[in-house]
Design an enzyme around this catalytic site. Structure first.
Site, PDB file in Angstrom:
ATOM      1  N   GLU A 226      17.981  57.757  -3.745  1.00  0.00           N
ATOM      2  CA  GLU A 226      17.058  58.211  -4.797  1.00  0.00           C
ATOM      3  C   GLU A 226      15.689  58.536  -4.235  1.00  0.00           C
ATOM      4  O   GLU A 226      15.213  57.790  -3.377  1.00  0.00           O
ATOM      5  CB  GLU A 226      16.909  57.112  -5.851  1.00  0.00           C
ATOM      6  CG  GLU A 226      18.141  56.983  -6.686  1.00  0.00           C
ATOM      7  CD  GLU A 226      18.066  55.848  -7.701  1.00  0.00           C
ATOM      8  OE1 GLU A 226      16.965  55.429  -8.079  1.00  0.00           O
ATOM      9  OE2 GLU A 226      19.146  55.401  -8.108  1.00  0.00           O
TER      10      GLU A 226
ATOM     11  N   PHE B  49      32.275  41.978 -14.044  1.00  0.00           N
ATOM     12  CA  PHE B  49      32.304  41.556 -15.450  1.00  0.00           C
ATOM     13  C   PHE B  49      31.142  40.607 -15.726  1.00  0.00           C
ATOM     14  O   PHE B  49      31.287  39.539 -16.301  1.00  0.00           O
ATOM     15  CB  PHE B  49      33.659  40.906 -15.793  1.00  0.00           C
ATOM     16  CG  PHE B  49      33.974  40.970 -17.272  1.00  0.00           C
ATOM     17  CD1 PHE B  49      33.975  42.181 -17.949  1.00  0.00           C
ATOM     18  CD2 PHE B  49      34.265  39.821 -17.987  1.00  0.00           C
ATOM     19  CE1 PHE B  49      34.246  42.249 -19.309  1.00  0.00           C
ATOM     20  CE2 PHE B  49      34.549  39.872 -19.346  1.00  0.00           C
ATOM     21  CZ  PHE B  49      34.539  41.092 -20.002  1.00  0.00           C
ATOM     22  N   GLY B  50      29.977  41.056 -15.319  1.00  0.00           N
ATOM     23  CA  GLY B  50      28.757  40.312 -15.604  1.00  0.00           C
ATOM     24  C   GLY B  50      28.157  40.761 -16.923  1.00  0.00           C
ATOM     25  O   GLY B  50      28.832  41.356 -17.766  1.00  0.00           O
ATOM     26  N   ARG B  51      26.865  40.485 -17.089  1.00  0.00           N
ATOM     27  CA  ARG B  51      26.196  40.752 -18.369  1.00  0.00           C
ATOM     28  C   ARG B  51      26.334  42.204 -18.829  1.00  0.00           C
ATOM     29  O   ARG B  51      26.685  42.479 -19.969  1.00  0.00           O
ATOM     30  CB  ARG B  51      24.707  40.433 -18.255  1.00  0.00           C
ATOM     31  CG  ARG B  51      24.370  38.982 -18.385  1.00  0.00           C
ATOM     32  CD  ARG B  51      22.856  38.811 -18.316  1.00  0.00           C
ATOM     33  NE  ARG B  51      22.392  39.125 -16.989  1.00  0.00           N
ATOM     34  CZ  ARG B  51      21.933  38.217 -16.129  1.00  0.00           C
ATOM     35  NH1 ARG B  51      21.848  36.960 -16.482  1.00  0.00           N
ATOM     36  NH2 ARG B  51      21.542  38.566 -14.921  1.00  0.00           N
ATOM     37  N   ILE B  52      26.027  43.141 -17.922  1.00  0.00           N
ATOM     38  CA  ILE B  52      25.992  44.550 -18.356  1.00  0.00           C
ATOM     39  C   ILE B  52      27.415  45.069 -18.584  1.00  0.00           C
ATOM     40  O   ILE B  52      27.673  45.818 -19.530  1.00  0.00           O
ATOM     41  CB  ILE B  52      25.196  45.415 -17.344  1.00  0.00           C
ATOM     42  CG1 ILE B  52      23.739  44.937 -17.295  1.00  0.00           C
ATOM     43  CG2 ILE B  52      25.258  46.901 -17.726  1.00  0.00           C
ATOM     44  CD1 ILE B  52      22.870  45.572 -16.214  1.00  0.00           C
TER      45      ILE B  52
ATOM     46  N   HIS C 191      17.808  57.526 -13.262  1.00  0.00           N
ATOM     47  CA  HIS C 191      17.690  56.060 -13.229  1.00  0.00           C
ATOM     48  C   HIS C 191      16.884  55.539 -14.437  1.00  0.00           C
ATOM     49  O   HIS C 191      15.800  54.972 -14.276  1.00  0.00           O
ATOM     50  CB  HIS C 191      17.041  55.600 -11.916  1.00  0.00           C
ATOM     51  CG  HIS C 191      17.302  54.141 -11.617  1.00  0.00           C
ATOM     52  ND1 HIS C 191      17.387  53.630 -10.342  1.00  0.00           N
ATOM     53  CD2 HIS C 191      17.491  53.081 -12.441  1.00  0.00           C
ATOM     54  CE1 HIS C 191      17.609  52.332 -10.392  1.00  0.00           C
ATOM     55  NE2 HIS C 191      17.676  51.973 -11.671  1.00  0.00           N
ATOM     56  N   ILE C 192      17.472  55.744 -15.626  1.00  0.00           N
ATOM     57  CA  ILE C 192      16.773  55.335 -16.855  1.00  0.00           C
ATOM     58  C   ILE C 192      17.519  54.238 -17.618  1.00  0.00           C
ATOM     59  O   ILE C 192      17.312  54.063 -18.817  1.00  0.00           O
ATOM     60  CB  ILE C 192      16.524  56.549 -17.797  1.00  0.00           C
ATOM     61  CG1 ILE C 192      17.831  57.311 -18.087  1.00  0.00           C
ATOM     62  CG2 ILE C 192      15.462  57.472 -17.225  1.00  0.00           C
ATOM     63  CD1 ILE C 192      17.714  58.335 -19.192  1.00  0.00           C
TER      64      ILE C 192
ATOM     65  N   ARG D 152      34.022  41.539  -9.990  1.00  0.00           N
ATOM     66  CA  ARG D 152      33.252  41.808  -8.772  1.00  0.00           C
ATOM     67  C   ARG D 152      34.078  42.182  -7.554  1.00  0.00           C
ATOM     68  O   ARG D 152      34.192  41.416  -6.600  1.00  0.00           O
ATOM     69  CB  ARG D 152      32.407  40.613  -8.420  1.00  0.00           C
ATOM     70  CG  ARG D 152      31.095  40.682  -9.104  1.00  0.00           C
ATOM     71  CD  ARG D 152      30.059  40.028  -8.232  1.00  0.00           C
ATOM     72  NE  ARG D 152      28.878  39.751  -9.019  1.00  0.00           N
ATOM     73  CZ  ARG D 152      27.863  39.052  -8.595  1.00  0.00           C
ATOM     74  NH1 ARG D 152      27.885  38.513  -7.409  1.00  0.00           N
ATOM     75  NH2 ARG D 152      26.824  38.893  -9.343  1.00  0.00           N
TER      76      ARG D 152
ATOM     77  N   ARG E  17      24.117  50.815  -8.799  1.00  0.00           N
ATOM     78  CA  ARG E  17      23.279  51.243  -7.675  1.00  0.00           C
ATOM     79  C   ARG E  17      23.994  52.382  -6.971  1.00  0.00           C
ATOM     80  O   ARG E  17      25.216  52.325  -6.765  1.00  0.00           O
ATOM     81  CB  ARG E  17      23.071  50.096  -6.676  1.00  0.00           C
ATOM     82  CG  ARG E  17      22.123  49.026  -7.144  1.00  0.00           C
ATOM     83  CD  ARG E  17      20.675  49.519  -7.217  1.00  0.00           C
ATOM     84  NE  ARG E  17      19.756  48.472  -7.626  1.00  0.00           N
ATOM     85  CZ  ARG E  17      19.283  48.311  -8.859  1.00  0.00           C
ATOM     86  NH1 ARG E  17      19.646  49.141  -9.834  1.00  0.00           N
ATOM     87  NH2 ARG E  17      18.434  47.338  -9.143  1.00  0.00           N
TER      88      ARG E  17
ATOM     89  N   THR F 180      26.021  53.127 -13.352  1.00  0.00           N
ATOM     90  CA  THR F 180      24.686  52.717 -13.805  1.00  0.00           C
ATOM     91  C   THR F 180      24.194  51.556 -12.950  1.00  0.00           C
ATOM     92  O   THR F 180      23.201  50.918 -13.295  1.00  0.00           O
ATOM     93  CB  THR F 180      24.707  52.252 -15.278  1.00  0.00           C
ATOM     94  OG1 THR F 180      25.714  51.228 -15.402  1.00  0.00           O
ATOM     95  CG2 THR F 180      24.999  53.386 -16.232  1.00  0.00           C
TER      96      THR F 180
HETATM   97  C1  8YV Z   1      14.574  49.346 -13.060  1.00  0.00           C
HETATM   98  C2  8YV Z   1      16.955  48.493 -12.481  1.00  0.00           C
HETATM   99  O1  8YV Z   1      14.130  50.417 -13.783  1.00  0.00           O
HETATM  100  O2  8YV Z   1      16.347  46.341 -13.197  1.00  0.00           O
HETATM  101  C3  8YV Z   1      16.991  47.004 -12.402  1.00  0.00           C
HETATM  102  O3  8YV Z   1      17.696  46.468 -11.525  1.00  0.00           O
HETATM  103  O4  8YV Z   1      17.673  49.159 -11.834  1.00  0.00           O
HETATM  104  C4  8YV Z   1      16.030  49.193 -13.417  1.00  0.00           C
HETATM  105  O5  8YV Z   1      16.045  48.539 -14.632  1.00  0.00           O
HETATM  106  C5  8YV Z   1      14.196  49.514 -11.652  1.00  0.00           C
HETATM  107  O6  8YV Z   1      14.766  48.574 -10.861  1.00  0.00           O
HETATM  108  C6  8YV Z   1      12.667  49.493 -11.506  1.00  0.00           C
HETATM  109  O7  8YV Z   1      12.203  48.898 -10.324  1.00  0.00           O
END
Ligand code: 8YV
Length: 330
Positions: free
Chosen positions: A273, A154-157, A291-292, A177, A244, A242
């Site tokens: 990846e 429950f962090g920022r994202i 990974h966008i 977490r 890792r 979104t």
């Molecule tokens: C990046 C990300 O695109 O910021 C992060 O942790 O996963 C992505 O925003 C990526 O890490 C680029 O190095």
């Protein structure tokens, strides 16, 4: 005084290059370096600071030989860097927090909607000329409104994703977490007080219609979602990642999707990846993105600015604004 020297491992968008060029002698590599090349460059005595990407592995072995005094990561996440080893060696690490929160939450919401409403399958049907007119049971999906979104972390994202999901009429739960990192007190819920509910990780797994991952990758969270967790999810549930890739056991995920153990997955990140687990790409009940999460023009410009400012500060011997280990030089 001689100008500091900064190595940039991959070309980045403006304004980073202009900021760096005004403050330092800058070398930008055209192609991403191999690990041995990166070790040699960081140990060459040529550079004060290196500006890295997630795919640059800054591990204890590299740090043991490194002559740089700072590593500025072009990312908020820094699982590519052994921060403990960096701190031990007196090497400062910087990152780019805050600026990609909304963009990444947008991608989490997009994956929730895209998997629920089968957007990839539907798009493919139209493009391939298989849409022969409206039908009462064509491409039926899953509702989002009224369904339960479980947030791991429950962090920022996660909070920005909660905000969006509440707007879509979802019930939002979170487990702080997992598995068992710091608790979030009720007093820390802020605008979410009374709107989201805190539960234990096991409850979150069992009750979520959508389980969305928002934890950093650490040794504790590697394979947080494994075969056991997938088996405890609802068969109708959808997994969204979104964060890792290695937070999920991707082979176990493919098995769970193939056997119908869970209903679908929306992924922006992968365990190795850019490689995908065998058969993942064949599965119709997935939405797979490259990974966008942070990939908007303005967000990447902000990441560029922050990583450049961190690098310049470190090159001048100052603790940067966004230091991961601010005590590294003490
Ligand atoms: C990046 C990300 O695109 O910021 C992060 O942790 O996963 C992505 O925003 C990526 O890490 C680029 O190095």
């Amino acid at each position: 005084m001689s100008r500091p020297r900064i190595l940039v491992t991959t070309p980045i968008p403006e304004p980073g290059p202009s900021l760096l060029a005004a403050a330092a002698d800058v070398t930008v590599l055209e192609a991403s370096p191999s690990y041995p090349e990166l070790v040699a460059l960081c140990a060459s005595g040529t550079y004060d600071v290196v500006l890295t990407q997630l795919r640059d592995r800054i591990d204890a072995g590299l740090l043991a030989q490194a002559t740089v005094r700072g590593v500025s990561n072009f990312a908020v996440g820094y699982n590519n860097i052994d921060v403990a080893a960096a701190t031990e060696r007196g090497i400062m690490v910087g990152n780019t927090p805050g600026v990609l929160t909304d963009a990444t939450a947008d991608i989490a919401m997009l994956l929730i909607l895209g998997t629920a409403r089968r957007v990839v399958e539907a798009d493919r049907m139209v493009r391939e000329g298989r849409f022969h007119g409206w039908e009462p049971e064509l491409m039926l999906g899953t509702d989002v409104s009224g369904r339960t979104l479980g947030l791991a972390g429950f962090g920022r994202i996660a909070r920005a994703t909660a905000k969006r999901a509440l707007g879509f009429g979802m019930d939002v739960l979170f487990a702080p977490r997992p598995p068992g990192d710091r608790m979030v007190e009720d007093s820390e819920l802020g605008e979410f007080a009374g709107k989201v509910r805190k539960v234990e990780w096991d409850d979150l797994v069992a009750s979520s219609d959508f389980l969305s991952l928002h934890v950093p990758l650490t040794e504790d969270t590697r394979h947080l979602v494994d075969a056991g967790v997938l088996a405890r999810m609802k068969p109708s549930a959808i997994l969204v990642n979104t964060a890792r890739g290695p937070v999920v056991d991707e082979v176990a995920l493919v098995d769970a999707l193939r056997s119908g153990r869970i209903a679908g997955a929306g992924l922006d990140v992968y365990e190795e990846e850019p490689r995908l687990a065998p058969r993942l790409a064949e599965l119709p009940n997935t939405v797979l993105l490259p990974h966008i999460g942070s990939a908007t023009v303005s967000v990447r410009a902000e990441m560029s600015r922050l990583s450049a400012l961190n690098a310049i500060a470190m090159a001048r011997g100052r603790v940067p604004d966004h230091a991961v280990n601010p005590t590294a030089w003490s």
